[in-house]
Design an enzyme around this catalytic site. Structure first.
Site, PDB file in Angstrom:
ATOM      1  N   GLU A 139       0.828  -1.215   0.000  1.00  0.00           N
ATOM      2  CA  GLU A 139       0.000   0.000   0.000  1.00  0.00           C
ATOM      3  C   GLU A 139       0.864   1.268   0.000  1.00  0.00           C
ATOM      4  O   GLU A 139       0.556   2.255  -0.665  1.00  0.00           O
ATOM      5  CB  GLU A 139      -0.922   0.020   1.226  1.00  0.00           C
ATOM      6  CG  GLU A 139      -1.969  -1.089   1.265  1.00  0.00           C
ATOM      7  CD  GLU A 139      -3.109  -0.912   0.265  1.00  0.00           C
ATOM      8  OE1 GLU A 139      -2.863  -0.529  -0.895  1.00  0.00           O
ATOM      9  OE2 GLU A 139      -4.262  -1.178   0.659  1.00  0.00           O
ATOM     10  N   GLU A 209       7.104  -4.264  -7.451  1.00  0.00           N
ATOM     11  CA  GLU A 209       6.496  -2.975  -7.812  1.00  0.00           C
ATOM     12  C   GLU A 209       7.257  -2.320  -8.963  1.00  0.00           C
ATOM     13  O   GLU A 209       6.643  -1.768  -9.880  1.00  0.00           O
ATOM     14  CB  GLU A 209       6.435  -2.044  -6.596  1.00  0.00           C
ATOM     15  CG  GLU A 209       5.423  -2.472  -5.530  1.00  0.00           C
ATOM     16  CD  GLU A 209       3.964  -2.296  -5.945  1.00  0.00           C
ATOM     17  OE1 GLU A 209       3.687  -1.540  -6.905  1.00  0.00           O
ATOM     18  OE2 GLU A 209       3.093  -2.919  -5.320  1.00  0.00           O
TER      19      GLU A 209
HETATM   20  C1  HMH Z   1       0.745  -3.110  -8.252  1.00  0.00           C
HETATM   21  N1  HMH Z   1       0.634  -2.274  -5.965  1.00  0.00           N
HETATM   22  C2  HMH Z   1       0.000  -2.475  -7.129  1.00  0.00           C
HETATM   23  N2  HMH Z   1      -1.269  -2.114  -7.293  1.00  0.00           N
HETATM   24  C3  HMH Z   1      -1.950  -1.535  -6.276  1.00  0.00           C
HETATM   25  N3  HMH Z   1      -3.240  -1.180  -6.475  1.00  0.00           N
HETATM   26  C4  HMH Z   1      -1.319  -1.311  -5.031  1.00  0.00           C
HETATM   27  C5  HMH Z   1      -0.003  -1.708  -4.927  1.00  0.00           C
HETATM   28  C6  HMH Z   1      -1.961  -0.645  -3.840  1.00  0.00           C
HETATM   29  O1  HMH Z   1      -3.262  -0.881  -3.665  1.00  0.00           O
END
Ligand code: HMH
Length: 220
Positions: A139, A209
């Protein structure tokens, strides 16, 4: 003296990796106003699939929370599950606005890799401390990335401000800070091997990420 919390120490220790995830060229290009809209649409459709998986992940965090003797975090985590219901509607609306057909989207490689990671948390052997720390950093990467897009000096295109507000708002930041307090308290009471696993998961999230932003930026 005042000691940095465990999670704050990790953000410092892995600062370069953290910055790579939260100041990625993809999100920086939103803030600069130079974003390629086809890349944005790709991110939108892939993130919709991510969020669907994320529901199951948070459900597994909630389950681990409820198995604790002291499950006082339940309400915060339950709030997270509830807000995803609204989030899925938001994605559908946003996709319609951009002419993206969500029904025909398949997950790309980095997304599949992330799904696999999220699904591994269904294992009962993975502790609550590890799971809730992972939840917090997932998050937080979005909060920090999109928060930057609405900070002073941004040239974010007006049609993308709603997206940035979704994760960049003060409310979402507070929610992330609540998760961070929960993570730190759980880590304080966790055995050393769990703390080590949580740090590894923290690093893995940052890598995943970065991979997710890369996937969104470039056609692959
Ligand atoms: C890839 N990471 C990704 N999508 C999201 N929506 C979030 C984190 C956080 O909600």
């Amino acid at each position: 003296g005042v000691e940095a919390s465990t999670t704050a120490a990790w953000m410092e220790r892995h600062g370069q990796m953290y910055d790579r995830a939260t100041r990625h060229p993809f999100t920086v290009s939103i803030r600069d106003g130079t974003i390629d809209l086809s890349a944005f649409k790709r991110w939108l459709s892939q993130d919709y699939l991510f969020v669907r998986e994320f529901v199951t992940f948070i459900a597994s965090v909630l389950l681990k929370c409820c198995k604790q003797e002291d499950s006082m975090d339940m309400e915060i985590i339950l709030g997270g599950v509830a807000s995803l219901s609204d989030e899925l509607s938001w994605f559908k609306n946003e996709a319609a606005r951009w002419g993206v057909d969500l029904a025909s989207v398949s997950p790309l490689k980095s997304n599949i890799e992330y799904h696999r990671f999220l699904r591994s948390f269904a294992e009962p052997e993975i502790s609550y401390a590890v799971a809730v720390t992972t939840f917090w950093i997932i998050e937080t990467v979005y909060q920090d990335s999109f928060g930057f897009c609405i900070e002073e000096g941004n040239k974010t295109p007006p049609e993308l401000l709603g997206t940035c507000q979704r994760w960049g708002s003060a409310e979402f930041k507070q929610y992330c800070q609540s998760l961070q307090r929960i993570a730190d308290r759980s880590l304080e009471n966790a055995p050393a091997d769990a703390v080590k696993s949580a740090e590894e998961a923290f690093i893995r999230v940052l890598e995943l990420e970065v991979g997710f932003w890369e996937m969104s930026s470039s056609q692959s």
